[in-house]
Design an enzyme around this catalytic site. Structure first.
Site, PDB file in Angstrom:
ATOM      1  N   ALA A 232       2.983   3.206  -5.046  1.00  0.00           N
ATOM      2  CA  ALA A 232       2.662   2.349  -6.196  1.00  0.00           C
ATOM      3  C   ALA A 232       1.333   1.638  -5.982  1.00  0.00           C
ATOM      4  O   ALA A 232       0.483   1.597  -6.870  1.00  0.00           O
ATOM      5  CB  ALA A 232       3.769   1.334  -6.435  1.00  0.00           C
TER       6      ALA A 232
ATOM      7  N   LYS B 102       7.102  22.602  -9.898  1.00  0.00           N
ATOM      8  CA  LYS B 102       8.494  22.326 -10.263  1.00  0.00           C
ATOM      9  C   LYS B 102       8.686  22.608 -11.747  1.00  0.00           C
ATOM     10  O   LYS B 102       7.968  22.064 -12.590  1.00  0.00           O
ATOM     11  CB  LYS B 102       8.798  20.858  -9.958  1.00  0.00           C
TER      12      LYS B 102
ATOM     13  N   GLU C 170      16.531  11.982 -11.685  1.00  0.00           N
ATOM     14  CA  GLU C 170      15.627  12.738 -12.565  1.00  0.00           C
ATOM     15  C   GLU C 170      14.163  12.496 -12.198  1.00  0.00           C
ATOM     16  O   GLU C 170      13.271  12.690 -13.025  1.00  0.00           O
ATOM     17  CB  GLU C 170      15.903  12.411 -14.033  1.00  0.00           C
TER      18      GLU C 170
ATOM     19  N   GLY D 149       0.791  -1.233   0.000  1.00  0.00           N
ATOM     20  CA  GLY D 149       0.000   0.000   0.000  1.00  0.00           C
ATOM     21  C   GLY D 149       0.814   1.270   0.000  1.00  0.00           C
ATOM     22  O   GLY D 149       0.408   2.258   0.604  1.00  0.00           O
TER      23      GLY D 149
ATOM     24  N   LEU E  17       8.949  -0.006  -6.926  1.00  0.00           N
ATOM     25  CA  LEU E  17      10.280  -0.468  -6.526  1.00  0.00           C
ATOM     26  C   LEU E  17      10.447  -1.978  -6.667  1.00  0.00           C
ATOM     27  O   LEU E  17      11.551  -2.470  -6.865  1.00  0.00           O
ATOM     28  CB  LEU E  17      10.563  -0.050  -5.077  1.00  0.00           C
TER      29      LEU E  17
END
Lengths: 496, 496
Positions: A13, A76, A341, A10, A332
């Site tokens: 992702a 950003k 980046e 949870g 991950l």
């Protein structure tokens, strides 16, 4: 048909997956559940993003203002890279391109010629985003604005934990079943080897047709149960650890960009949010001890950290397949490049869009997964090469870390690209590369790779004409920047 | 760095070399002197088809469209007509240049078509394409500038009259200062490093040597520069495109019928019908292993009711060069490859090559990086065109085609297999870099040929079926009435 989809994990992702798949409700009986352990913390790194996230949010029906409010986000415009090319240097990698396209050729091709007569020129001077960023200004352009301002493209800095929380409420509200429990075992079918169910510690067994592994670095399903091997990229991406710690907002102005400052064996990020600043120090454990790295982080933060720094260990690379049998790993658990980046959240989003297009059944699983794996690997490889270029193209050789990076062997796909740019000023442009030509030019030139020659095809304007053209763009940018409000004021008005 | 290319020699032989010479002078003016060995042309085609990209190409070369259409008698075309691809008696279909239908609720249209087919829809995919319907009704109208107008979706290519166009480019080459040498290539003088120093040319006055920094073979395959002087083999693709001969008939056109382009599958091979305003060209393409030349001539002569003497016979060598730029030599057109003029013509590949070469034109006489990039892109383009054309053979009903049946069918690449597999399983076309065909065109081709996927976009299931059906009926109505209201091509010309 495969109708029951189980998401394991949870974090960012997992809840992005849940929110995306909640679109399936009301459609031929799909059900989605997410299993989350209350005891396992999330990494929550990935506070900086790139522009496509706004499309993802709008596809979920999320209003931008609400998103920025709920995630305590800021805007950003790009990343400032400090000390990367050499000590005491900096350049800006902006979203959105440089000056206009002329005669069908992008601006940088003309700049490469102009630069031969103006060697001290900075290509960043021709980016409206860089100009706004350096003056802490920001706005989202609307259709009535001039062509220069319309070039502004933005992403966000967000609190990833708050984003996951926000998506959790949205998903559960839309009908995603939320099961709390720790996964103790992944049950595989004895003959097919497919995942059948997740066994929870409390005794519950969660069965499903298709499983999404969002268990982070542990990769419980794809890695541990299905034993899909991990391809390490550590010979190219040597950083393998990060210390992360928040600090209070101290600057009077809110910076609309991420800072990335290189240090002796890696780099440090600074991500301004509305309520705090995210900091992290990425480094290679081969070249810097954990203790030393922690000190370096704390000394590089403005003010005191708000909490004890947290150590994150990682190994850059990808699983050989992200989708194997009836299990897809997202986030991950499928691999990790490195945060330089800000591509982690993007890769999650990309995988989810592709999954929706290729939602499998037992008949189509094989074909669809093959295509998914190939397309994702293509995308990730482009990103990997882009990140490697930051380390490899540099003038720094002042520490063993930088000496290694500058002299390491690099993938062929990257060396071909760099050679073409170095020799001919031409960039191999591949349409499925997330980072387009202007990103590559920003970074390569910023890192100190100025091509030996430019393309003869831009020889046409006279030197005077070219000078005038460049001057014109510069003054248009200067003029436009003054019309853009301060980022801090803009956010106040934006979130209401 | 070596000295720049100042002097370039084109081994011509028709339109390709002339267009190339003009484009080079235009791009580099007096910094590049261009020689053109103007050899007599082989296999002269009277009508040349070009996709919509050609519109931009001619614009970039300052060739006005009204010169092509009004003065030269060339025509527009909106879609390629495929006849009997699924066997004799099967429905013909059009392959339009623009995407059929409209995006509904952010989902691509073709999924709605697949969905409707599963509900028993009895309409062809053509009925959803304005391009196709206009082509079927032999109508034409240029795209509207108004984005909201249905007419803005029109995309057209050209069917050009080769003779006046060649004359135009010859005059224009002379005017642009191209040094045109009437003669025939004899041999090349190769330096120790493998580059070509000069070529020996036979002219009226004897033989002469033409030296240069760079050489381009545009001779349509009549010059043996790449095979013998440079040792670059020509790779046969006859297994994928099992034909080797052609018979051509060119007639003056008397009918008022609009210019068109059609490809018809017949038992013995392919009949390709191309017409401009005043000419009609019919090509019969066949495999001489199954029909002798004399029976092919007899078959076509009787079929078209013309005397055998009026038929021009030529040989075809389906294939492509192993490499297109070697040392200081480039090959384009039929010297580079011949993958048949099916959905993508050789002429279109030439235009793309010219633009690419000019963009990549190197500083310095030899630039391996630039050549490698040129070859990489060109190779990918040939791959995809070959894939597309070999797919046409594969879609062609093998049982009715003797030349395919006896050869056991044609070979298709693993890429085509992947395209077919993913289309069948998910209604999607996988992404390939440098694919000259849009995904929509692959979809149109497959749906047009009657390949209906097993699945469609899963998100369609949540949309009300009656709403979808209503939208689709509406689309057909709009397209039908818009195409009916368009003037015929000849009527349109009169309004100009």
């Amino acid at each position: 048909m495969w109708k029951r989809i189980v998401i394991a994990g949870g974090g960012t992702a997992g809840w992005m997956a849940a929110a995306t798949l909640s679109k399936l409700f009301g459609r031929s009986g799909y059900s989605v559940c997410l299993v989350e352990s209350p005891n396992i913390g999330t990494i929550g790194v990935g506070e900086a993003t790139i522009p496509p996230l706004s499309e993802f949010n709008s596809s979920l029906g999320i209003e931008e203002a609400e998103f920025v409010r709920k995630t305590k986000g800021t805007f950003k415009l790009g990343i400032e890279f400090i000390d990367w090319k050499e000590k005491n240097s900096s350049y800006f990698h902006a979203f959105g391109g440089f000056g206009p396209v002329s005669q069908g050729l992008p601006f940088y091709k003309y700049w490469l010629r102009w630069q031969k007569d103006n060697p001290s020129s900075d290509i960043g001077d021709f980016s409206i985003a860089a100009a706004c960023a350096m003056d802490d200004r920001f706005l989202i352009p609307d259709s009535g604005m001039n062509a220069i301002i319309s070039n502004l493209k933005h992403a966000y800095h967000i609190d990833a934990g708050l984003y996951a929380q926000f998506l959790k409420e949205l998903s559960v509200g839309r009908g995603v079943e939320h099961i709390q429990g720790e996964i103790s075992d992944v049950c595989l079918n004895g003959t097919s080897g497919f995942v059948e169910a997740l066994q929870l510690k409390e005794g519950t067994r969660v069965e499903g047709d298709f499983f999404i592994d969002c268990t982070g670095f542990r990769s419980l399903l794809l890695g541990e149960a299905l034993k899909v091997p991990y391809t390490s990229w550590d010979k190219w991406l040597v950083c393998d650890r990060a210390w992360a710690a928040p600090s209070p907002s101290v600057d009077g102005e809110l910076k609309p960009y991420t800072k990335s400052k290189a240090h002796e064996a890696g780099w440090q990020w600074r991500i301004p949010l509305q309520h705090r600043v995210g900091n992290g120090l990425v480094y290679s454990s081969n070249y810097l001890s954990d203790e030393k790295a922690k000190e370096l982080l704390v000394s590089g933060i403005e003010g005191n950290p708000l909490s004890e720094p947290r150590l994150i260990k990682f190994m850059p690379g990808v699983r050989e397949k992200m989708w194997d049998k009836n299990c897809l790993a997202i986030g991950l658990s499928s691999g990790f490049i490195e945060p330089l980046e800000s591509t982690s959240i993007h890769l999650i989003q990309l995988a989810l869009i592709k999954l929706l297009q290729l939602l499998p059944s037992s008949e189509t699983n094989c074909v669809n997964s093959k295509n998914f794996n190939r397309e994702m690997l293509d995308e990730i490889t482009h990103i990997r090469d882009f990140i490697i270029a930051h380390y490899y193209v540099t003038n720094r050789e002042d520490t063993p870390f930088w000496k290694y990076c500058k002299n390491m062997p690099i993938p062929d796909s990257l060396s071909d690209k760099l050679e073409l740019f170095r020799v001919a000023g031409n960039l191999r442009n591949t349409s499925n590369d997330l980072f387009g030509e202007s990103s590559w030019v920003s970074v390569l030139v910023g890192q100190g790779l100025v091509p030996e020659s430019y393309l003869p095809v831009v020889d046409n304007p006279s030197t005077e004409e070219l000078d005038k053209y460049m001057q014109q763009i510069r003054s248009q940018i200067d003029f436009s920047v003054s019309k853009v409000p301060k980022h801090k004021d803009y956010i106040k008005g934006f979130v209401g | 760095m070596s000295e720049n290319i100042r002097n370039l020699t084109i081994l011509g032989g028709g339109l390709d070399g002339l267009v190339f010479a003009n484009a080079l002078r235009r791009a580099f003016s007096d910094s590049l002197s261009v020689n053109l060995i103007d050899q007599p042309e082989l296999d002269v085609a009277s009508c040349i088809t070009l996709p919509p990209e050609a519109v931009g190409f001619f614009k970039s070369q300052d060739v006005p469209e009204n010169l092509l259409i009004n003065d030269h008698g060339s025509g527009y075309y909106l879609a390629t007509e495929y006849r009997s691809l699924n066997g004799v008696g099967a429905k013909d279909f059009f392959l339009p240049f623009s995407a059929p239908g409209f995006v509904l609720q952010t989902r691509e249209f073709h999924h709605f078509y697949i969905w409707a087919k599963k509900q028993g829809l009895n309409r062809s995919y053509d009925e959803f394409s304005l391009n196709s319907e206009a082509a079927r009704k032999k109508k034409f109208y240029p795209p509207s500038e108004k984005k909201s107008s249905l007419l803005s979706t029109i995309k057209y290519g050209y069917v050009l009259n080769a003779k006046p166009l060649t004359d135009f480019f010859r005059a224009s080459a002379l005017n642009a200062g191209v040094n045109v040498i009437e003669g025939v290539y004899d041999s090349a003088v190769v330096a120790k490093d493998g580059s070509v120093e000069s070529v020996v040319v036979t002219t009226n006055g004897g033989t002469t040597s033409v030296s240069g920094d760079f050489f381009i073979d545009c001779s349509g395959g009549q010059v043996d520069l790449f095979s013998s002087a440079l040792g670059v083999p020509y790779l046969s693709e006859k297994e994928s495109l099992p034909v080797d001969s052609g018979i051509r008939l060119v007639l003056n056109k008397n009918s008022e019928e609009s210019p068109s382009y059609s490809v018809e599958a017949i038992e013995q091979g392919w009949l390709i019908n191309t017409s401009t305003q005043n000419l009609q060209q019919i090509d019969f393409i066949y495999n001489s292993e199954f029909i002798s030349e004399s029976s092919a001539v007899k078959f076509i002569g009787e079929g078209l009711r013309v005397a055998p003497e009026t038929l021009e016979k030529y040989s075809l060598a389906p294939g492509r060069r192993e490499s297109f730029w070697r040392r200081n030599c480039l090959c384009v057109g039929k010297s580079a490859g011949n993958l048949q003029d099916f959905s993508f013509s050789n002429a279109a590949l030439v235009q793309s090559a010219i633009l690419r070469f000019i963009e990549l034109f190197p500083k310095g006489k030899q630039c391996d990086e630039v050549a490698r990039e040129y070859n990489r892109i060109t190779d990918l383009q040939y791959d995809h065109v070959l894939d597309n054309h070999s797919l046409l053979y594969r879609l062609y009903n093998k049982d009715t085609a003797e030349f395919l049946r006896e050869g056991g069918g044609n070979k298709i690449s693993p890429r085509v297999e992947r395209r077919l597999a993913l289309f069948k399983s998910a209604g999607r076309i996988p992404f390939f870099e440098e694919d000259p065909f849009s995904q929509d065109m692959w979809v149109s081709l497959l749906l047009g040929a009657g390949v209906i996927p097993d699945n469609y976009d899963v998100l369609l299931d949540g949309i009300s079926p009656s709403w979808i059906a209503e939208q689709m009926d509406k689309m057909v109505g709009m397209i039908d009435s818009a195409s009916t209201r368009m003037p015929s091509f000849n009527k349109y010309l009169k309004t100009l």
